[in-house]
Design a protein around this motif. Structure first.
Motif, short mmCIF file in Angstrom:
data_model
loop_
_atom_site.label_atom_id
_atom_site.label_comp_id
_atom_site.label_asym_id
_atom_site.label_seq_id
_atom_site.Cartn_x
_atom_site.Cartn_y
_atom_site.Cartn_z
N THR A 56 -105.31 -36.51 11.03
CA THR A 56 -104.18 -35.69 10.58
C THR A 56 -104.48 -35.16 9.18
O THR A 56 -104.88 -35.92 8.30
CB THR A 56 -102.88 -36.50 10.55
OG1 THR A 56 -102.60 -36.99 11.87
CG2 THR A 56 -101.71 -35.64 10.09
N THR A 57 -104.32 -33.86 9.01
CA THR A 57 -104.58 -33.22 7.73
C THR A 57 -103.31 -33.16 6.90
O THR A 57 -102.26 -32.75 7.41
CB THR A 57 -105.12 -31.80 7.93
OG1 THR A 57 -106.29 -31.86 8.75
CG2 THR A 57 -105.48 -31.16 6.60
N VAL A 58 -103.39 -33.57 5.66
CA VAL A 58 -102.24 -33.54 4.76
C VAL A 58 -102.56 -32.63 3.58
O VAL A 58 -103.62 -32.74 2.96
CB VAL A 58 -101.89 -34.95 4.24
CG1 VAL A 58 -100.80 -34.87 3.19
CG2 VAL A 58 -101.43 -35.83 5.39
N ASP A 59 -101.65 -31.72 3.28
CA ASP A 59 -101.81 -30.83 2.14
C ASP A 59 -101.39 -31.57 0.87
O ASP A 59 -100.21 -31.84 0.67
CB ASP A 59 -100.95 -29.57 2.34
CG ASP A 59 -101.09 -28.58 1.18
OD1 ASP A 59 -101.99 -28.80 0.33
OD2 ASP A 59 -100.32 -27.61 1.12
N MET A 60 -102.36 -31.89 0.03
CA MET A 60 -102.08 -32.66 -1.18
C MET A 60 -101.79 -31.75 -2.37
O MET A 60 -101.50 -32.24 -3.47
CB MET A 60 -103.28 -33.56 -1.52
CG MET A 60 -103.60 -34.61 -0.48
SD MET A 60 -102.31 -35.89 -0.36
CE MET A 60 -102.46 -36.67 -1.96
N SER A 61 -101.87 -30.43 -2.20
CA SER A 61 -101.75 -29.52 -3.34
C SER A 61 -100.39 -29.64 -4.03
O SER A 61 -100.29 -29.55 -5.25
CB SER A 61 -101.99 -28.08 -2.90
OG SER A 61 -101.05 -27.69 -1.91
N GLY B 262 -103.85 -50.21 1.13
CA GLY B 262 -102.81 -51.17 0.74
C GLY B 262 -101.97 -51.71 1.87
O GLY B 262 -101.34 -50.97 2.60
N GLY B 263 -101.99 -53.04 2.05
CA GLY B 263 -101.30 -53.65 3.16
C GLY B 263 -99.84 -53.30 3.24
O GLY B 263 -99.31 -53.02 4.31
N ARG B 264 -99.12 -53.33 2.08
CA ARG B 264 -97.68 -53.05 2.09
C ARG B 264 -97.41 -51.61 2.49
O ARG B 264 -96.54 -51.34 3.31
CB ARG B 264 -97.10 -53.33 0.71
CG ARG B 264 -95.59 -53.13 0.65
CD ARG B 264 -95.04 -53.45 -0.73
NE ARG B 264 -95.28 -54.84 -1.09
CZ ARG B 264 -94.90 -55.36 -2.26
NH1 ARG B 264 -94.30 -54.63 -3.17
NH2 ARG B 264 -95.13 -56.65 -2.51
N MET B 265 -98.19 -50.68 1.92
CA MET B 265 -98.00 -49.26 2.25
C MET B 265 -98.32 -49.00 3.71
O MET B 265 -97.60 -48.30 4.41
CB MET B 265 -98.90 -48.40 1.36
CG MET B 265 -98.74 -46.90 1.58
SD MET B 265 -99.82 -45.95 0.50
CE MET B 265 -99.37 -44.28 0.98
N ARG B 266 -99.42 -49.59 4.20
CA ARG B 266 -99.82 -49.41 5.59
C ARG B 266 -98.76 -49.96 6.53
O ARG B 266 -98.42 -49.35 7.54
CB ARG B 266 -101.16 -50.10 5.84
CG ARG B 266 -101.70 -49.88 7.25
CD ARG B 266 -103.04 -50.58 7.41
NE ARG B 266 -103.55 -50.43 8.76
CZ ARG B 266 -104.30 -49.41 9.14
NH1 ARG B 266 -104.62 -48.46 8.29
NH2 ARG B 266 -104.74 -49.33 10.39
N GLY B 267 -98.21 -51.14 6.19
CA GLY B 267 -97.18 -51.74 7.02
C GLY B 267 -95.93 -50.88 7.09
O GLY B 267 -95.31 -50.73 8.13
N LYS C 286 -104.18 -37.66 -7.01
CA LYS C 286 -104.06 -37.16 -5.64
C LYS C 286 -105.26 -37.60 -4.80
O LYS C 286 -105.11 -37.96 -3.64
CB LYS C 286 -103.96 -35.64 -5.65
CG LYS C 286 -102.66 -35.10 -6.24
CD LYS C 286 -102.66 -33.59 -6.25
CE LYS C 286 -101.38 -33.05 -6.89
NZ LYS C 286 -101.37 -31.56 -6.93
N LYS C 287 -106.44 -37.58 -5.42
CA LYS C 287 -107.65 -38.00 -4.71
C LYS C 287 -107.58 -39.47 -4.34
O LYS C 287 -107.96 -39.86 -3.23
CB LYS C 287 -108.86 -37.74 -5.60
CG LYS C 287 -110.19 -38.04 -4.92
CD LYS C 287 -111.34 -37.71 -5.84
CE LYS C 287 -112.68 -38.05 -5.16
NZ LYS C 287 -113.83 -37.73 -6.06
N GLN C 288 -107.08 -40.30 -5.25
CA GLN C 288 -106.96 -41.73 -4.98
C GLN C 288 -105.98 -42.00 -3.84
O GLN C 288 -106.23 -42.84 -2.97
CB GLN C 288 -106.53 -42.46 -6.25
CG GLN C 288 -107.59 -42.52 -7.34
CD GLN C 288 -107.10 -43.14 -8.63
OE1 GLN C 288 -105.89 -43.33 -8.82
NE2 GLN C 288 -108.01 -43.45 -9.53
N ILE C 289 -104.84 -41.29 -3.86
CA ILE C 289 -103.85 -41.47 -2.81
C ILE C 289 -104.40 -41.00 -1.48
O ILE C 289 -104.21 -41.64 -0.43
CB ILE C 289 -102.55 -40.71 -3.16
CG1 ILE C 289 -101.86 -41.40 -4.34
CG2 ILE C 289 -101.61 -40.64 -1.95
CD1 ILE C 289 -100.60 -40.72 -4.80
N ALA C 290 -105.12 -39.87 -1.49
CA ALA C 290 -105.71 -39.35 -0.25
C ALA C 290 -106.69 -40.35 0.34
O ALA C 290 -106.75 -40.54 1.56
CB ALA C 290 -106.41 -38.02 -0.53
#
Length: 303
Positions: free
Chosen positions: A36-41, A92-97, A53-57
């Motif tokens: 899935t492509t996400v627009d981070m702009s 991140g486990g919490r975010m993934r969950g 933004k790069k770290q979150i991506a």
């Protein structure tokens, strides 16, 4: 003469029995890579650096690029994510969950019974989301292409999008943002009040009502199923392009020696998709009130 007729009848019976047995035992497995492509702009309301933004991506990559396994027979199928360990420090486990509550768990389809079941865990509670299979009005085309060794035909449909479909969510008013940027270039200063008014990240997002789906199916595997909720074509669906998500089959094994069970799930509180969405929205609202409401300005905790 009597013995000859008896032998012919015996051979015919064996052949018929073999064909029926083969049909009953028919099973296959298909592996799909999804992205899935996400627009981070515009992510973060313009308040984040390119490095952030790069770290979150990178952290989201494990959620947006996955491998799924489809086990299928003539009428039933299971579709679930391949189990694998996350790389240290990534995803991140919490975010993934939390995000898994939006993206869904193992899925079961029964074409004959017209039912789809999805296992779903939300804040520690197990649900079994049950609905009728979505009906897609496929338009069959004549265009073909090869996927692996299989000749595939193109089909398209318009699909309604679930309001809580995370993979289709986008920043609200994205087109208006583009217009604002054009106006800024002309020297007009624009004040964006949404950055201070929004109290929940989900308030920044919206889901389109409909998306166009392009599917590629192969009549060489005569089953009417495919990845996710997709079905209803005269052959196994090997590729799906829906909005920002692509599902591509990378491997097929027909009649594997070790067949995996295609079992109907029974664990969890049975709810419809609509009811499950309501539960999620109520929980999100509860969290918003718990953690401060309007950015902590008048809607926060009460002593």
């Amino acid at each position: 003469m009597t013995q000859f007729i008896t032998r012919i009848c015996t051979v015919f019976f064996v052949l018929v029995t073999t064909v029926i047995s083969a049909q009953q035992d028919f099973q296959g497995q298909a592996i799909y890579q999804t992205k899935t492509t996400v627009d981070m702009s515009n992510f973060g309301g313009g308040q984040m650096s390119d490095q952030q933004k790069k770290q979150i991506a990178e952290r989201m990559k494990s959620m947006l690029e996955k491998t799924y396994i489809l086990n299928f027979n003539r009428s039933e199928s299971t579709y679930k994510e391949e189990e694998k360990l996350d790389a240290p420090g990534v995803g991140g486990g919490r975010m993934r969950g939390f995000m898994s509550s939006f993206t869904g768990g193992p899925q079961y389809k029964d074409i004959k019974e017209n039912v789809i079941l999805q296992e779903q865990e939300f804040f520690g509670k197990q649900f079994l989301v049950k609905d009728s299979l979505p009906k897609l009005e496929w338009k069959l085309g004549s265009e073909t292409k090869k996927i692996g060794q299989y000749t595939c035909f193109k089909a398209t449909a318009t699909k309604s999008v679930d309001e809580m479909d995370f993979m289709s969510m986008r920043r609200r008013g994205r087109n208006n943002d583009d217009k604002k940027e054009d106006e800024k270039k002309e020297g007009e200063e624009i004040t964006d009040t949404t950055k201070t008014e929004l109290d929940n990240p989900l308030d920044e997002l919206e889901t389109p009502k409909f998306v166009v789906v392009t599917a590629w199916y192969t009549p060489q595997i005569p089953v009417s199923t495919g990845p996710g909720e997709y079905h209803g074509l005269p052959g196994l669906i090997l590729e799906v392009q829906a909005d920002k998500t692509v599902m591509l089959c990378t491997k097929i094994v027909m009649n594997p020696q070790e067949k995996e069970g295609i079992n109907k799930p029974e664990t969890g509180e049975v709810v419809t998709r609509e009811a499950y969405n309501t539960i999620m929205k109520e929980k999100i609202e509860e969290m918003r009130e718990m953690y401060g409401g309007r950015g902590g300005r008048g809607g926060g905790r009460r002593n």
